[in-house]
Write a protein that holds these residues in place. Sequence first.
Motif, mmCIF file in Angstrom:
data_model
loop_
_atom_site.group_PDB
_atom_site.id
_atom_site.type_symbol
_atom_site.label_atom_id
_atom_site.label_comp_id
_atom_site.label_asym_id
_atom_site.label_seq_id
_atom_site.Cartn_x
_atom_site.Cartn_y
_atom_site.Cartn_z
ATOM 1 N N ASN A 280 21.701 29.541 -6.415
ATOM 2 C CA ASN A 280 22.699 30.542 -6.039
ATOM 3 C C ASN A 280 23.005 31.496 -7.192
ATOM 4 O O ASN A 280 23.129 32.711 -7.000
ATOM 5 C CB ASN A 280 23.984 29.854 -5.582
ATOM 6 C CG ASN A 280 23.892 29.360 -4.156
ATOM 7 O OD1 ASN A 280 22.841 29.457 -3.515
ATOM 8 N ND2 ASN A 280 24.981 28.832 -3.645
ATOM 9 N N ALA A 281 23.144 30.928 -8.398
ATOM 10 C CA ALA A 281 23.460 31.764 -9.562
ATOM 11 C C ALA A 281 22.326 32.734 -9.867
ATOM 12 O O ALA A 281 22.562 33.904 -10.202
ATOM 13 C CB ALA A 281 23.749 30.884 -10.776
ATOM 14 N N GLU A 282 21.105 32.271 -9.731
ATOM 15 C CA GLU A 282 19.957 33.141 -10.011
ATOM 16 C C GLU A 282 19.821 34.224 -8.943
ATOM 17 O O GLU A 282 19.492 35.374 -9.252
ATOM 18 C CB GLU A 282 18.686 32.305 -10.123
ATOM 19 C CG GLU A 282 18.657 31.455 -11.387
ATOM 20 C CD GLU A 282 17.452 30.534 -11.462
ATOM 21 O OE1 GLU A 282 16.744 30.399 -10.420
ATOM 22 O OE2 GLU A 282 17.209 29.947 -12.528
ATOM 23 N N GLN A 283 20.061 33.882 -7.692
ATOM 24 C CA GLN A 283 20.004 34.887 -6.628
ATOM 25 C C GLN A 283 21.048 35.974 -6.850
ATOM 26 O O GLN A 283 20.777 37.172 -6.698
ATOM 27 C CB GLN A 283 20.193 34.220 -5.268
ATOM 28 C CG GLN A 283 19.004 33.392 -4.815
ATOM 29 C CD GLN A 283 19.297 32.557 -3.575
ATOM 30 O OE1 GLN A 283 20.383 32.644 -3.000
ATOM 31 N NE2 GLN A 283 18.342 31.745 -3.169
ATOM 32 N N THR A 284 22.260 35.564 -7.206
ATOM 33 C CA THR A 284 23.305 36.545 -7.491
ATOM 34 C C THR A 284 22.948 37.378 -8.710
ATOM 35 O O THR A 284 23.209 38.585 -8.762
ATOM 36 C CB THR A 284 24.655 35.843 -7.714
ATOM 37 O OG1 THR A 284 24.998 35.120 -6.534
ATOM 38 C CG2 THR A 284 25.762 36.841 -8.026
ATOM 39 N N GLY A 285 22.309 36.750 -9.696
ATOM 40 C CA GLY A 285 21.946 37.452 -10.914
ATOM 41 C C GLY A 285 21.029 38.636 -10.705
ATOM 42 O O GLY A 285 21.016 39.567 -11.523
ATOM 43 N N ALA A 286 20.279 38.626 -9.617
ATOM 44 C CA ALA A 286 19.404 39.763 -9.325
ATOM 45 C C ALA A 286 20.204 41.046 -9.136
ATOM 46 O O ALA A 286 19.674 42.151 -9.309
ATOM 47 C CB ALA A 286 18.573 39.477 -8.079
ATOM 48 N N ARG A 287 21.483 40.895 -8.800
ATOM 49 C CA ARG A 287 22.361 42.068 -8.635
ATOM 50 C C ARG A 287 23.380 42.179 -9.766
ATOM 51 O O ARG A 287 24.355 42.910 -9.659
ATOM 52 C CB ARG A 287 23.092 41.983 -7.292
ATOM 53 C CG ARG A 287 22.183 42.023 -6.075
ATOM 54 C CD ARG A 287 22.980 41.940 -4.782
ATOM 55 N NE ARG A 287 23.956 43.023 -4.675
ATOM 56 C CZ ARG A 287 24.917 43.069 -3.736
ATOM 57 N NH1 ARG A 287 25.019 42.098 -2.848
ATOM 58 N NH2 ARG A 287 25.760 44.086 -3.705
ATOM 59 N N PHE A 288 23.129 41.439 -10.853
ATOM 60 C CA PHE A 288 24.084 41.443 -11.967
ATOM 61 C C PHE A 288 23.327 41.498 -13.292
ATOM 62 O O PHE A 288 23.566 40.715 -14.200
ATOM 63 C CB PHE A 288 24.971 40.202 -11.888
ATOM 64 C CG PHE A 288 26.242 40.272 -12.688
ATOM 65 C CD1 PHE A 288 27.184 41.267 -12.456
ATOM 66 C CD2 PHE A 288 26.504 39.334 -13.678
ATOM 67 C CE1 PHE A 288 28.355 41.331 -13.190
ATOM 68 C CE2 PHE A 288 27.680 39.376 -14.418
ATOM 69 C CZ PHE A 288 28.604 40.383 -14.177
#
Length: 250
Positions: A229-237
């Motif tokens: 989840n953290a890595e998926q969100t990181g794609a937009r951060f």
Amino acid sequence: MTESMDQLQPMPTDWQRALAVVAHPDDLEYGCAAAVADWTDGGREVVYLLATRGEAGIDTLAPAECASVREAEQRASAAVVGVSTVEFLDHRDGVVEYGPDLRRDIAAAIRRHRPELVITLNHRDIWGQGPGGLWNTPDHRAVGRATLDAAGDAGNRWIFPELISEQGLEPWNGVRWVAVAGSSTPTHAADARPGLERSVKSLMEHRAYIEALTDEDCETYARGFLTRNAEQTGARFGGRPAVAFEVFPR
């Protein structure tokens, strides 16, 4: 949508107190414990408020026994990320009703703790976006929606005036943001890297629940879920592992 528009904004940092309001033990651990760990490390105060004790969450445990187990797991889990105050409202797990009683209970907690930031979990009908979205549970929808409303109720002395006359809770109009974790339409994010390891350990404290949920090793399951989840969100951060929130300013 352009890349710049698609990027999530950093979470506000100019606050000192937060109140996190969710339906069940483990909701915050699945949703945003990495952010909480970083915030408490920075000297901020975070309080947890749970509408239920999660007593309907484990098929092999009767509700009375389950409530005791899950309350203890939640308190241990909160301690891992620096949260010492955990309160329970005793609404019935699985059948939490949106309405004035729930709004009043949450507004009372907001008046007691006087947070600038209020956190809750996905209040929308689905998890995720598009045709593959999963239907959200009634408890999440009810508690999330009531929390968004209670942030306003807490500041109005003529809504639930009994909070003043019976409990001595004066209005608190200092909530500046309500941040929704697990939203399908996030707007902001917090860097997960400083708190990610502790978020894994925090979720692992819900061992009885996880062992009833999956045959996978508890640590493997927790680490895999939260890291993905953290890595998926990181794609937009900016490529940094992150925790996403939909932020409603007040």
